[in-house]
Design a protein around this motif. Structure first.
Motif, PDB file in Angstrom:
ATOM      1  N   GLN A  94       0.697  -1.304   0.055  1.00 42.60           N
ATOM      2  CA  GLN A  94      -0.156   0.067  -0.042  1.00 42.60           C
ATOM      3  C   GLN A  94       0.775   1.198   0.097  1.00 42.60           C
ATOM      4  O   GLN A  94       0.545   2.117  -0.753  1.00 42.60           O
ATOM      5  CB  GLN A  94      -0.808   0.091   1.043  1.00 42.60           C
ATOM      6  CG  GLN A  94      -1.861  -1.074   1.216  1.00 42.60           C
ATOM      7  CD  GLN A  94      -2.857  -0.911   0.010  1.00 42.60           C
ATOM      8  OE1 GLN A  94      -3.402   0.345  -0.562  1.00 42.60           O
ATOM      9  NE2 GLN A  94      -3.410  -2.110  -0.417  1.00 42.60           N
ATOM     10  N   ALA A 142       2.351   1.582  -3.531  1.00 49.49           N
ATOM     11  CA  ALA A 142       1.229   2.116  -4.430  1.00 49.49           C
ATOM     12  C   ALA A 142       1.213   3.633  -4.259  1.00 49.49           C
ATOM     13  O   ALA A 142       0.997   4.278  -5.084  1.00 49.49           O
ATOM     14  CB  ALA A 142       0.014   1.312  -4.257  1.00 49.49           C
ATOM     15  N   ARG A 143       0.975   4.109  -3.029  1.00 45.23           N
ATOM     16  CA  ARG A 143       0.968   5.572  -2.795  1.00 45.23           C
ATOM     17  C   ARG A 143       2.121   6.310  -3.360  1.00 45.23           C
ATOM     18  O   ARG A 143       1.818   7.544  -3.911  1.00 45.23           O
ATOM     19  CB  ARG A 143       0.700   5.752  -1.370  1.00 45.23           C
ATOM     20  CG  ARG A 143      -0.510   5.659  -0.801  1.00 45.23           C
ATOM     21  CD  ARG A 143      -0.927   6.171   0.647  1.00 45.23           C
ATOM     22  NE  ARG A 143       0.073   5.610   1.502  1.00 45.23           N
ATOM     23  CZ  ARG A 143       0.094   4.428   2.287  1.00 45.23           C
ATOM     24  NH1 ARG A 143      -0.931   3.778   2.040  1.00 45.23           N
ATOM     25  NH2 ARG A 143       1.122   4.293   3.359  1.00 45.23           N
ATOM     26  N   THR A 193       1.970   6.435  -7.140  1.00 39.59           N
ATOM     27  CA  THR A 193       0.915   7.232  -7.605  1.00 39.59           C
ATOM     28  C   THR A 193       1.267   8.622  -7.502  1.00 39.59           C
ATOM     29  O   THR A 193       1.199   9.480  -8.474  1.00 39.59           O
ATOM     30  CB  THR A 193      -0.419   7.013  -6.654  1.00 39.59           C
ATOM     31  OG1 THR A 193      -0.609   5.584  -6.863  1.00 39.59           O
ATOM     32  CG2 THR A 193      -1.602   7.867  -7.366  1.00 39.59           C
ATOM     33  N   VAL A 221       2.360   7.253 -11.781  1.00 40.44           N
ATOM     34  CA  VAL A 221       2.023   6.055 -12.027  1.00 40.44           C
ATOM     35  C   VAL A 221       0.686   5.532 -12.068  1.00 40.44           C
ATOM     36  O   VAL A 221       0.290   5.979 -10.751  1.00 40.44           O
ATOM     37  CB  VAL A 221       3.012   5.025 -11.330  1.00 40.44           C
ATOM     38  CG1 VAL A 221       2.771   3.569 -11.792  1.00 40.44           C
ATOM     39  CG2 VAL A 221       4.735   5.236 -11.725  1.00 40.44           C
ATOM     40  N   GLN A 222      -0.084   5.109 -12.887  1.00 37.87           N
ATOM     41  CA  GLN A 222      -1.300   4.718 -12.553  1.00 37.87           C
ATOM     42  C   GLN A 222      -1.537   3.131 -12.306  1.00 37.87           C
ATOM     43  O   GLN A 222      -0.864   2.340 -13.111  1.00 37.87           O
ATOM     44  CB  GLN A 222      -1.854   4.685 -13.923  1.00 37.87           C
ATOM     45  CG  GLN A 222      -3.336   4.496 -13.795  1.00 37.87           C
ATOM     46  CD  GLN A 222      -4.531   4.445 -15.040  1.00 37.87           C
ATOM     47  OE1 GLN A 222      -3.683   4.956 -15.985  1.00 37.87           O
ATOM     48  NE2 GLN A 222      -5.587   4.044 -15.189  1.00 37.87           N
ATOM     49  N   ILE A 223      -1.749   2.688 -10.846  1.00 38.31           N
ATOM     50  CA  ILE A 223      -1.830   1.471 -10.362  1.00 38.31           C
ATOM     51  C   ILE A 223      -3.262   1.045 -11.233  1.00 38.31           C
ATOM     52  O   ILE A 223      -4.186   1.284 -11.089  1.00 38.31           O
ATOM     53  CB  ILE A 223      -1.960   1.492  -9.001  1.00 38.31           C
ATOM     54  CG1 ILE A 223      -0.912   2.044  -8.400  1.00 38.31           C
ATOM     55  CG2 ILE A 223      -2.004   0.079  -8.468  1.00 38.31           C
ATOM     56  CD1 ILE A 223       0.724   1.715  -8.605  1.00 38.31           C
ATOM     57  N   GLN A 255      -3.357  -4.959  -7.916  1.00 38.42           N
ATOM     58  CA  GLN A 255      -2.338  -5.197  -6.833  1.00 38.42           C
ATOM     59  C   GLN A 255      -2.766  -6.728  -6.449  1.00 38.42           C
ATOM     60  O   GLN A 255      -3.652  -7.332  -6.904  1.00 38.42           O
ATOM     61  CB  GLN A 255      -2.815  -4.555  -5.568  1.00 38.42           C
ATOM     62  CG  GLN A 255      -2.477  -3.155  -5.649  1.00 38.42           C
ATOM     63  CD  GLN A 255      -2.640  -2.536  -4.131  1.00 38.42           C
ATOM     64  OE1 GLN A 255      -3.340  -3.038  -3.347  1.00 38.42           O
ATOM     65  NE2 GLN A 255      -2.105  -1.082  -4.094  1.00 38.42           N
ATOM     66  N   ALA A 296       1.200  -1.591 -13.122  1.00 40.80           N
ATOM     67  CA  ALA A 296       0.890  -0.358 -13.222  1.00 40.80           C
ATOM     68  C   ALA A 296       1.127   0.110 -14.769  1.00 40.80           C
ATOM     69  O   ALA A 296       1.603  -0.816 -15.486  1.00 40.80           O
ATOM     70  CB  ALA A 296       1.791   0.494 -12.372  1.00 40.80           C
ATOM     71  N   HIS A 299       2.631   3.446 -16.984  1.00 38.71           N
ATOM     72  CA  HIS A 299       3.281   4.572 -16.709  1.00 38.71           C
ATOM     73  C   HIS A 299       4.227   5.053 -18.073  1.00 38.71           C
ATOM     74  O   HIS A 299       5.064   4.257 -18.726  1.00 38.71           O
ATOM     75  CB  HIS A 299       4.622   4.465 -15.726  1.00 38.71           C
ATOM     76  CG  HIS A 299       5.298   5.885 -15.190  1.00 38.71           C
ATOM     77  ND1 HIS A 299       6.541   5.885 -15.496  1.00 38.71           N
ATOM     78  CD2 HIS A 299       4.948   6.898 -14.740  1.00 38.71           C
ATOM     79  CE1 HIS A 299       6.910   7.059 -15.182  1.00 38.71           C
ATOM     80  NE2 HIS A 299       6.079   7.624 -14.713  1.00 38.71           N
TER      81      HIS A 299
END
Length: 154
Positions: A46, A49-50, A53, A57-59, A62, A75, A77
Protein backbone atom coordinates in the motif's frame (compact mmCIF):
# COMPACT_ATOMS: atom_id res chain seq x y z
CA UNK A 1 -49.05 -43.20 0.28
CA UNK A 2 -49.54 -43.34 4.02
CA UNK A 3 -49.36 -40.33 6.28
CA UNK A 4 -46.29 -41.80 8.04
CA UNK A 5 -44.30 -42.10 4.79
CA UNK A 6 -45.35 -38.60 3.83
CA UNK A 7 -44.12 -37.18 7.17
CA UNK A 8 -40.77 -39.00 6.90
CA UNK A 9 -40.21 -37.70 3.38
CA UNK A 10 -41.17 -34.18 4.40
CA UNK A 11 -38.73 -34.19 7.37
CA UNK A 12 -35.91 -35.46 5.15
CA UNK A 13 -36.63 -32.73 2.64
CA UNK A 14 -36.60 -30.01 5.32
CA UNK A 15 -33.35 -31.37 6.74
CA UNK A 16 -31.73 -31.24 3.30
CA UNK A 17 -32.89 -27.63 2.85
CA UNK A 18 -31.42 -26.64 6.24
CA UNK A 19 -28.12 -28.31 5.34
CA UNK A 20 -27.93 -26.41 2.03
CA UNK A 21 -28.69 -23.10 3.74
CA UNK A 22 -26.04 -23.71 6.39
CA UNK A 23 -23.39 -24.24 3.70
CA UNK A 24 -24.04 -20.90 2.01
CA UNK A 25 -23.36 -18.78 5.13
CA UNK A 26 -19.74 -18.71 6.24
CA UNK A 27 -19.25 -18.72 9.99
CA UNK A 28 -17.17 -15.86 11.36
CA UNK A 29 -14.25 -18.06 12.34
CA UNK A 30 -13.78 -19.20 8.70
CA UNK A 31 -12.75 -15.74 7.50
CA UNK A 32 -9.05 -16.01 6.62
CA UNK A 33 -6.79 -13.88 8.79
CA UNK A 34 -3.41 -12.57 7.74
CA UNK A 35 -0.30 -13.33 9.72
CA UNK A 36 1.80 -10.47 11.09
CA UNK A 37 4.27 -10.90 8.22
CA UNK A 38 1.48 -10.85 5.64
CA UNK A 39 0.06 -7.70 7.23
CA UNK A 40 3.47 -6.00 7.02
CA UNK A 41 3.74 -7.07 3.38
CA UNK A 42 0.30 -5.66 2.53
CA UNK A 43 1.16 -2.41 4.32
CA UNK A 44 4.40 -2.16 2.32
CA UNK A 45 2.50 -2.72 -0.93
CA UNK A 46 0.00 0.00 0.00
CA UNK A 47 2.84 2.36 0.84
CA UNK A 48 4.59 1.60 -2.45
CA UNK A 49 1.33 2.15 -4.36
CA UNK A 50 0.88 5.57 -2.75
CA UNK A 51 4.49 6.50 -3.53
CA UNK A 52 4.19 5.43 -7.17
CA UNK A 53 0.87 7.22 -7.59
CA UNK A 54 2.53 10.41 -6.35
CA UNK A 55 5.23 9.87 -9.02
CA UNK A 56 2.57 9.79 -11.78
CA UNK A 57 2.18 6.02 -12.10
CA UNK A 58 -1.33 4.63 -12.62
CA UNK A 59 -1.86 1.47 -10.54
CA UNK A 60 -3.99 -1.02 -12.49
CA UNK A 61 -4.05 -3.96 -10.07
CA UNK A 62 -2.55 -5.28 -6.86
CA UNK A 63 -1.70 -8.84 -5.83
CA UNK A 64 -2.35 -10.57 -9.13
CA UNK A 65 -2.17 -14.29 -8.43
CA UNK A 66 -1.43 -16.81 -11.15
CA UNK A 67 -0.54 -20.45 -10.97
CA UNK A 68 3.05 -19.43 -11.74
CA UNK A 69 3.45 -16.73 -9.09
CA UNK A 70 2.20 -13.38 -7.87
CA UNK A 71 2.69 -9.87 -9.21
CA UNK A 72 2.56 -7.32 -6.38
CA UNK A 73 1.63 -4.28 -8.47
CA UNK A 74 0.62 -3.91 -12.10
CA UNK A 75 0.91 -0.32 -13.28
CA UNK A 76 0.87 1.92 -16.36
CA UNK A 77 3.46 4.67 -16.80
CA UNK A 78 4.40 6.58 -19.97
CA UNK A 79 2.77 4.02 -22.30
CA UNK A 80 4.60 1.14 -20.59
CA UNK A 81 3.12 -1.72 -18.59
CA UNK A 82 5.02 -2.14 -15.31
CA UNK A 83 5.31 -5.36 -13.35
CA UNK A 84 6.41 -4.17 -9.92
CA UNK A 85 7.82 -6.28 -7.12
CA UNK A 86 7.63 -4.70 -3.67
CA UNK A 87 10.23 -5.76 -1.11
CA UNK A 88 10.42 -4.55 2.46
CA UNK A 89 13.05 -5.17 5.11
CA UNK A 90 13.49 -3.70 8.56
CA UNK A 91 17.27 -3.76 8.44
CA UNK A 92 20.04 -4.03 5.89
CA UNK A 93 21.37 -7.26 7.35
CA UNK A 94 21.62 -10.05 4.79
CA UNK A 95 21.69 -7.55 1.93
CA UNK A 96 18.47 -5.64 2.57
CA UNK A 97 15.35 -5.34 0.46
CA UNK A 98 17.04 -4.84 -2.91
CA UNK A 99 19.25 -7.90 -2.61
CA UNK A 100 16.25 -10.10 -1.81
CA UNK A 101 15.16 -10.03 -5.47
CA UNK A 102 17.54 -12.75 -6.56
CA UNK A 103 17.68 -14.60 -9.89
CA UNK A 104 15.12 -17.21 -8.80
CA UNK A 105 12.62 -14.51 -7.83
CA UNK A 106 13.25 -12.69 -11.12
CA UNK A 107 12.57 -15.85 -13.13
CA UNK A 108 9.37 -16.48 -11.18
CA UNK A 109 8.18 -12.92 -11.86
CA UNK A 110 9.01 -13.24 -15.55
CA UNK A 111 7.01 -16.46 -15.85
CA UNK A 112 4.03 -14.94 -14.01
CA UNK A 113 4.16 -11.84 -16.25
CA UNK A 114 4.29 -13.93 -19.43
CA UNK A 115 1.29 -15.91 -18.20
CA UNK A 116 -0.63 -12.69 -17.47
CA UNK A 117 0.24 -11.10 -20.81
CA UNK A 118 -1.90 -13.72 -22.57
CA UNK A 119 -5.09 -12.33 -21.02
CA UNK A 120 -4.34 -8.84 -19.69
CA UNK A 121 -4.59 -6.76 -22.87
CA UNK A 122 -8.21 -7.77 -23.42
CA UNK A 123 -9.20 -7.45 -19.74
CA UNK A 124 -7.66 -4.01 -19.26
CA UNK A 125 -8.30 -2.65 -22.76
CA UNK A 126 -4.59 -2.22 -23.43
CA UNK A 127 -2.83 -2.32 -26.79
CA UNK A 128 -2.24 -5.85 -28.07
CA UNK A 129 1.25 -6.18 -26.63
CA UNK A 130 2.35 -3.01 -24.84
CA UNK A 131 5.99 -2.41 -23.97
CA UNK A 132 6.70 -3.93 -20.56
CA UNK A 133 9.32 -3.61 -17.89
CA UNK A 134 10.12 -5.01 -14.48
CA UNK A 135 10.61 -2.60 -11.60
CA UNK A 136 11.36 -3.12 -7.92
CA UNK A 137 10.23 -0.89 -5.08
CA UNK A 138 12.46 -1.50 -2.06
CA UNK A 139 11.37 -0.21 1.33
CA UNK A 140 14.15 -0.11 3.89
CA UNK A 141 12.93 1.46 7.13
CA UNK A 142 11.56 4.85 6.08
CA UNK A 143 13.42 4.96 2.75
CA UNK A 144 11.63 4.02 -0.48
CA UNK A 145 13.75 3.23 -3.53
CA UNK A 146 12.15 2.77 -6.95
CA UNK A 147 14.44 0.84 -9.29
CA UNK A 148 13.29 1.18 -12.89
CA UNK A 149 14.33 -1.54 -15.34
CA UNK A 150 15.48 -3.69 -12.41
CA UNK A 151 15.90 -6.71 -14.66
CA UNK A 152 14.93 -7.90 -18.13
CA UNK A 153 13.48 -11.13 -19.45
CA UNK A 154 15.74 -13.04 -21.77
Amino acid sequence: MSQFAFDVARRAQQKAIRRRRAKTVLPRQCVPRLSAQQQRGRAAEQRAARYLTAQGVQILAQNLHTRLGEIDLLAWHHHTLLFIEVRSRRSSRFGGAIASVDRNKQEKLIRAAQYLLNTLPTQLALPACPPCRFDVVAIQGETITWIRHAFVSE
